[in-house]
Design a protein around this motif. Structure first.
Motif, mmCIF file in Angstrom:
data_model
loop_
_atom_site.group_PDB
_atom_site.id
_atom_site.type_symbol
_atom_site.label_atom_id
_atom_site.label_comp_id
_atom_site.label_asym_id
_atom_site.label_seq_id
_atom_site.Cartn_x
_atom_site.Cartn_y
_atom_site.Cartn_z
ATOM 1 N N ALA A 14 0.775 -0.953 0.197
ATOM 2 C CA ALA A 14 0.149 0.403 -0.355
ATOM 3 C C ALA A 14 1.149 1.443 0.053
ATOM 4 O O ALA A 14 1.950 1.589 0.771
ATOM 5 C CB ALA A 14 -0.897 0.001 1.579
ATOM 6 N N ARG A 67 -4.523 9.567 -8.038
ATOM 7 C CA ARG A 67 -3.558 9.274 -8.185
ATOM 8 C C ARG A 67 -3.115 8.048 -9.813
ATOM 9 O O ARG A 67 -2.322 7.277 -10.104
ATOM 10 C CB ARG A 67 -4.268 7.712 -7.370
ATOM 11 N N SER A 85 0.128 6.025 -5.301
ATOM 12 C CA SER A 85 -0.430 5.407 -3.831
ATOM 13 C C SER A 85 -1.453 4.526 -3.819
ATOM 14 O O SER A 85 -2.698 4.652 -3.782
ATOM 15 C CB SER A 85 -1.277 6.704 -3.622
ATOM 16 N N LYS A 87 -4.113 1.347 -3.185
ATOM 17 C CA LYS A 87 -4.333 0.749 -1.949
ATOM 18 C C LYS A 87 -5.315 -0.142 -2.039
ATOM 19 O O LYS A 87 -5.559 -1.181 -3.045
ATOM 20 C CB LYS A 87 -5.842 1.646 -1.592
ATOM 21 N N SER A 122 -1.201 -4.605 1.941
ATOM 22 C CA SER A 122 -1.350 -3.369 3.300
ATOM 23 C C SER A 122 -0.559 -3.466 4.845
ATOM 24 O O SER A 122 0.511 -4.729 4.072
ATOM 25 C CB SER A 122 -3.079 -3.977 4.434
#
Length: 122
Positions: A14, A67, A85, A87, A122
């Motif tokens: 992430a 992004r 960036s 996620k 993550s």
């Protein structure tokens, strides 16, 4: 006929970045609208970004604005998707697609690549 081949997917943490590439066969790449879509497990395919053939006008889904950046190099028959960036919710198979005309965010494109997996941990 147009054949599309994606590359550049992979595993990233992430906050990291990836750049996807999609190279098209044929000599008429510059005449196609190019788009990127994605599909996560158990979900429908969704629009990510698109770029017009001549004007270079850009279109983005709200969830990637700021992004992701789509670009194309007609001399190389290639469209790119720079993803920053990242996620965990960006995890999906990403597809590039080409169309002659029509609404850029609709999934009824004429040609599709095989997809490339993007996994964000993550």
């Amino acid at each position: 006929q147009v054949q599309l081949v994606e590359s550049g997917g992979g595993l990233v943490q992430a906050g990291g970045s990836l750049r996807l590439s999609c190279t098209a066969s044929g000599r008429t790449f510059s005449t196609y609208v190019m788009g990127w879509f994605r599909q996560a497990p158990g979900q429908e395919r969704e629009f990510v970004a698109a770029i017009q053939r001549r004007s270079g006008a850009l279109y983005y889904a709200d969830f990637v604005k700021g992004r992701f950046t789509i670009s194309r190099d007609n001399a190389k028959n290639t469209v790119y998707l720079q993803m920053n960036s990242l996620k965990p919710e960006d995890t999906a198979v990403y597809y590039c697609a080409a169309r002659d005309d029509g609404l850029v965010y609709r999934s009824d494109y004429d040609y599709w690549g095989q997809g490339t997996q993007v996994t964000v941990s993550s």
